[in-house]
Enzyme design. Structure first.
Site, PDB file in Angstrom:
ATOM      1  CE  LYS A 145      -2.043  -1.070   3.927  1.00  0.00           C
ATOM      2  NZ  LYS A 145      -1.363  -2.352   4.212  1.00  0.00           N
TER       3      LYS A 145
ATOM      4  NE  ARG B  59       1.749  -5.004  11.072  1.00  0.00           N
ATOM      5  CZ  ARG B  59       2.889  -4.838  10.377  1.00  0.00           C
ATOM      6  NH1 ARG B  59       4.022  -5.365  10.822  1.00  0.00           N
ATOM      7  NH2 ARG B  59       2.882  -4.163   9.261  1.00  0.00           N
TER       8      ARG B  59
ATOM      9  NE  ARG C 212       7.824  -2.656   6.457  1.00  0.00           N
ATOM     10  CZ  ARG C 212       6.508  -2.458   6.527  1.00  0.00           C
ATOM     11  NH1 ARG C 212       5.884  -1.814   5.564  1.00  0.00           N
ATOM     12  NH2 ARG C 212       5.828  -2.890   7.558  1.00  0.00           N
TER      13      ARG C 212
ATOM     14  NE  ARG D  16      -4.780  -0.985   9.816  1.00  0.00           N
ATOM     15  CZ  ARG D  16      -3.676  -0.613   9.195  1.00  0.00           C
ATOM     16  NH1 ARG D  16      -3.620   0.546   8.596  1.00  0.00           N
ATOM     17  NH2 ARG D  16      -2.654  -1.411   9.181  1.00  0.00           N
TER      18      ARG D  16
ATOM     19  NE  ARG E 156       6.046  -0.481  10.151  1.00  0.00           N
ATOM     20  CZ  ARG E 156       4.939  -0.431   9.416  1.00  0.00           C
ATOM     21  NH1 ARG E 156       4.960   0.183   8.252  1.00  0.00           N
ATOM     22  NH2 ARG E 156       3.816  -0.980   9.822  1.00  0.00           N
TER      23      ARG E 156
END
Ligand code: AP5
Length: 228
Positions: free
Chosen positions: A15, A169, A127, A90, A158
């Site tokens: 996204k 998540r 990531r 969301r 992160r």
């Protein structure tokens, strides 16, 4: 006509990557609730203090808080020409609040990026984010060491990109956010996107989807079909 876009999809779907490209291509702001919350955490504001533990656990920050943040952002003059929403809405209450906020504005174009779970986990664990400029690196980037190619800053993970939190998540996505597909899918400007391709090909699919959806609303600003 203002280009009012939502990019939906599970964690790691791409996204943020695609929102960045779209915002740049169309000269409209990218409005990422995840980025705004992380900035608040970094700045140590009251919002950041309330959000940090929730984000680190992979849960969702309360609807009222996030809706207020987005409302304030979309009311600013630069968002009157359009925006790309990344990570909002969301939940169904957030989607209803967004519809209410946009009364009288151009219709929403909703892009839903679809990627298999195994690939999402792989991407999120790989990531890396630059501490200096926020650039995001992934498995398709070559020559990524521990420094940012753009500014030389240190690359880190992160705090919510560890396996346990990533799995949570994904569970939260299934429970709270996937129902939004049903909420939006009958709208004529809803477009599914195959996100399991290299980023350049996803970007091409996104651009084609935006063109076709915008074409539906371009003639007189009125969407074809249901009033959105
Ligand atoms: P948020 O920051 O929105 O996180 P997320 O939805 O989990 O999404 P990500 O940012 O992890 O992934 P992405 O889809 O943007 O993928 P990206 O482009 O980075 O939210 C974080 C937290 O904030 C939430 O858990 C919640 O607590 C809170 N929050 C935020 N919004 C909220 C809201 N509305 N309500 C309540 N709480 C909220 O790509 C991922 C990786 O893959 C990168 O490394 C990238 O380089 C790579 N990549 C991208 N595209 C491809 C591709 N096509 N092929 C291969 N690799 C790719």
């Amino acid at each position: 006509m203002a280009l009012n876009l939502i990019i939906m999809g599970p964690p790691g779907a791409g996204k943020g990557t695609q929102a960045e490209l779209l915002a740049r291509a169309h000269g409209i702001p990218k409005v990422s609730t995840g980025d705004m919350l992380r900035e608040a955490v970094q700045a140590g504001t009251e919002l950041g203090r309330r959000a940090k533990a929730i984000m680190d656990a992979g849960s969702l920050v309360g609807d009222d808080i996030v809706i207020g943040v987005v409302q304030e952002r979309l009311d600013r003059p630069d968002a009157r020409r359009g925006f790309v929403l990344d990570g909002f809405p969301r939940t169904v209450p957030q989607a209803r609040a967004l519809d209410a906020m946009l009364t009288g504005r151009d219709p929403l174009i909703v892009l839903n990026i679809v990627v298999p779970d195994a690939e999402l986990v792989r991407r999120l664990l790989a990531r890396r984010v630059c501490e200096g400029c926020g650039a995001v690196y992934g498995t398709t980037d070559t020559n990524v060491a521990d420094r940012c190619r753009r500014c030389g800053g240190v690359l880190t993970q992160r705090s919510d990109d560890n396996e346990e939190v990533v799995r949570e998540r994904l569970r939260v996505y299934e429970r709270e956010t996937r129902p939004l597909v049903e909420y939006y899918q009958d709208r004529p400007t809803f477009r599914p996107i195959d996100g399991a391709q290299v980023p350049e090909n996803v970007a091409r699919a996104v651009a084609a989807a935006v063109d076709s959806a915008a074409g539906l609303t371009a003639d007189d600003g009125t969407p074809v079909g249901r009033d959105i």
